[in-house]
Design a protein around this motif. Structure first.
Motif, short mmCIF file in Angstrom:
data_model
loop_
_atom_site.label_atom_id
_atom_site.label_comp_id
_atom_site.label_asym_id
_atom_site.label_seq_id
_atom_site.Cartn_x
_atom_site.Cartn_y
_atom_site.Cartn_z
N PRO A 16 22.61 41.34 -27.93
CA PRO A 16 23.72 40.49 -27.53
C PRO A 16 24.52 39.99 -28.73
CG PRO A 16 21.68 39.26 -27.48
CD PRO A 16 21.31 40.67 -27.78
N SER A 17 25.72 39.53 -28.45
CA SER A 17 26.58 38.97 -29.49
C SER A 17 25.99 37.65 -29.99
CB SER A 17 27.97 38.70 -28.93
OG SER A 17 27.91 37.66 -27.95
N LYS A 18 26.51 37.17 -31.11
CA LYS A 18 26.05 35.90 -31.65
C LYS A 18 26.29 34.78 -30.65
CE LYS A 18 26.30 32.78 -35.59
NZ LYS A 18 26.85 32.53 -36.94
N GLU A 19 27.44 34.80 -29.97
CA GLU A 19 27.74 33.77 -28.97
C GLU A 19 26.72 33.80 -27.84
OE1 GLU A 19 31.38 32.30 -26.02
OE2 GLU A 19 31.57 34.16 -27.16
N GLU A 20 26.37 34.99 -27.38
CA GLU A 20 25.37 35.11 -26.31
C GLU A 20 24.00 34.63 -26.78
OE1 GLU A 20 27.02 38.92 -23.75
OE2 GLU A 20 26.02 39.27 -25.66
N ARG A 21 23.66 34.93 -28.02
CA ARG A 21 22.37 34.47 -28.55
C ARG A 21 22.34 32.95 -28.66
NH1 ARG A 21 23.45 38.56 -32.38
NH2 ARG A 21 23.59 37.03 -34.08
N GLU A 22 23.45 32.37 -29.09
CA GLU A 22 23.51 30.92 -29.27
C GLU A 22 23.50 30.19 -27.94
OE1 GLU A 22 23.53 29.12 -32.18
OE2 GLU A 22 23.11 31.01 -33.22
N ASN A 23 24.03 30.80 -26.90
CA ASN A 23 24.13 30.14 -25.60
C ASN A 23 22.91 30.37 -24.71
OD1 ASN A 23 26.65 29.01 -26.11
ND2 ASN A 23 27.75 30.82 -25.39
N GLY A 24 21.96 31.16 -25.17
CA GLY A 24 20.76 31.40 -24.39
C GLY A 24 19.78 30.24 -24.48
N PHE A 25 18.77 30.26 -23.61
CA PHE A 25 17.75 29.21 -23.61
C PHE A 25 16.60 29.64 -22.70
CE2 PHE A 25 20.97 28.19 -20.40
CZ PHE A 25 20.21 28.12 -19.25
N TYR A 26 15.52 28.86 -22.73
CA TYR A 26 14.42 29.05 -21.79
C TYR A 26 13.64 27.75 -21.69
CZ TYR A 26 12.06 29.93 -26.27
OH TYR A 26 11.62 29.84 -27.55
N ASP A 27 12.94 27.59 -20.57
CA ASP A 27 12.18 26.37 -20.30
C ASP A 27 10.98 26.77 -19.44
OD1 ASP A 27 11.35 23.75 -19.80
OD2 ASP A 27 12.68 23.55 -18.08
N VAL A 28 9.78 26.55 -19.96
CA VAL A 28 8.55 26.98 -19.28
C VAL A 28 7.67 25.76 -19.01
CG1 VAL A 28 6.60 28.57 -19.31
CG2 VAL A 28 8.68 29.14 -20.60
N LEU A 29 7.22 25.63 -17.77
CA LEU A 29 6.34 24.55 -17.35
C LEU A 29 4.90 25.05 -17.28
CD1 LEU A 29 6.04 21.65 -16.05
CD2 LEU A 29 6.37 22.80 -13.83
N PHE A 30 3.97 24.24 -17.77
CA PHE A 30 2.55 24.57 -17.70
C PHE A 30 1.84 23.47 -16.91
CE2 PHE A 30 4.25 26.63 -21.40
CZ PHE A 30 3.73 27.92 -21.32
N LEU A 31 1.24 23.87 -15.80
CA LEU A 31 0.56 22.94 -14.91
C LEU A 31 -0.94 23.17 -15.01
CD1 LEU A 31 2.92 23.58 -11.90
CD2 LEU A 31 2.84 21.47 -13.21
N GLY A 32 -1.69 22.15 -15.43
CA GLY A 32 -3.12 22.28 -15.62
C GLY A 32 -3.91 21.42 -14.66
#
Length: 389
Positions: A301-317
């Motif tokens: 991906p372009s630099k703009e696409e890389r900068e605008n990406g994200f992720y969020d992971v929940l861990f339930l124990g």
């Protein structure tokens, strides 16, 4: 064994898409404070990358080729650590693992190929222990947020006086970005290798990376399901096949700190109602990463696409005592490129500068670096580790 080497770190594959991002990050973040070099098959391409990135000509270029193992041996003997982005590792990786294990040289990669990893453990684990080489696989989006997410959950449970969380669910709540061309190439190589029954057996074994230990049956997480507790549909997560294996290996290497009855699965949340169900079913049927339209190695991906990406992971124990705890891990860049290039770079620096008491062997990130790497990723790489309840 590796003290007194010419370099602290060599980036192998620096002219590839991800390798370039790693080189850029290291130069911008540590350039004046790191004795390092760029390596690959073609000196002219490496020199072009160096010029394009504005990296000082004082950073040398080293040529080495997986088809010429003696060049990799020479490379490994010149540096304290090799960071490699050259995959699929099952096609190109073994000569470098062998060279580093024999030379007592630390090694980090982006591997998401569990059958190959098990072969390397069997072939070179004892050698690495003897020479002091710390070999750490899967230092990108697969599997750092997941491996360290479960580790962080267990650490927080211990700090609160709770028993180990013997049942953990990893749930990707949000993700924007692309999987890398290297990930797609690795998947295709793995599918091809799976024609061998022995490889196929390893690929379906959740304990493929824990030689001599098999734990309880694991949740299948193989088809869409509705999660009553979260009020949302969930679909199989494509990276679970590698992440779950690494998490079980971490538990194994930590002396089963999560419990010998530990179970773990991963899914991606798709929303509630009919739309959430339809999305979950579409995700479950998606085979695009193994298809002809998948990203190719060297593309991204372009630099703009890389900068605008994200992720969020929940861990339930949860555990048998009825205790529960939830934590999350999030990143502020595209997972497959922007965040991955930072994570592997910080893993390399963590091994070199922080986790100096970790002995030789073939490791996962949690037992090799643990809290030290969490701190680095939080301070430098845009990750957040948060207790949610």
């Amino acid at each position: 064994m590796s003290n007194g080497r010419e370099f602290d770190l060599i980036v192998y594959g620096a002219s590839g898409f991800t390798g370039r991002l790693v080189a850029e990050y290291l130069d911008q973040t540590y350039g004046g404070d790191l004795n390092w070099a760029l390596a690959g098959r073609n000196a002219e391409k490496l020199e072009a990358v160096r010029a394009e990135m504005g990296i000082s000509e004082n950073v040398p270029v080293v040529t080495a080729d997986a088809d010429q193992p003696e060049t990799l041996q020479a490379l490994a003997e010149r540096t304290r650590l090799v960071l490699t982005t050259v995959g699929p590792y099952q096609l190109y990786g073994e000569p470098l693992v062998k060279a580093c294990a024999e030379a007592g040289t630390d090694y980090v990669d982006l591997c998401g190929e569990p059958a190959w990893m098990r072969q390397m453990i069997d072939r070179y684990g004892d050698t690495a222990q003897r020479t002091g080489a710390r070999i750490v696989f899967s230092c990108g989006f697969d599997s750092i947020p997941f491996d360290l997410g479960v580790f962080f959950l267990q650490q927080q449970a211990k700090a609160k006086g709770l028993a180990p969380m013997s049942r953990v669910k990893g749930r990707v709540r949000k993700m924007k970005g692309t999987f890398s061309g290297g990930t797609a190439a690795s998947l295709k190589a793995t599918l091809a290798a799976a024609k061998d029954p022995a490889i196929r057996d390893l690929l379906v074994d959740p304990f493929a990376l824990t030689p001599g230990f098999s734990g309880p049956a694991q949740p299948p997480a193989a088809k869409p399901e509705y999660d009553d507790a979260l009020g949302t549909w969930a679909a199989p997560f494509i990276m679970a096949a590698i992440n779950t294996r690494n998490v079980h290996r971490s538990n194994f290497l930590l002396g089963h700190a999560y419990g010998e009855d530990f179970t773990y699965d991963e899914m991606i949340l798709t929303g509630d109602g009919d739309k959430g169900k339809a999305t979950a079913e579409a995700v479950a049927q998606d085979r695009s990463l193994a298809g002809e339209d998948a990203p190719k190695p060297g593309e991204g991906p372009s630099k703009e696409e890389r900068e605008n990406g994200f992720y969020d992971v929940l861990f339930l124990g949860g555990n048998d005592q009825g205790e529960h705890l939830a934590v999350s891990v999030s990143g502020d860049k595209d997972p497959g490129y922007g965040s991955t290039s930072r994570m592997i770079s910080e893993s390399a620096l963590c091994l070199l500068r922080d986790a100096t008491d970790t002995g030789g062997g073939i490791w996962t990130t949690a037992p090799a670096m643990g809290d030290k790497l969490i701190r680095r990723l939080t301070e430098h790489a845009g990750l957040k580790f948060k207790v949610e309840g």
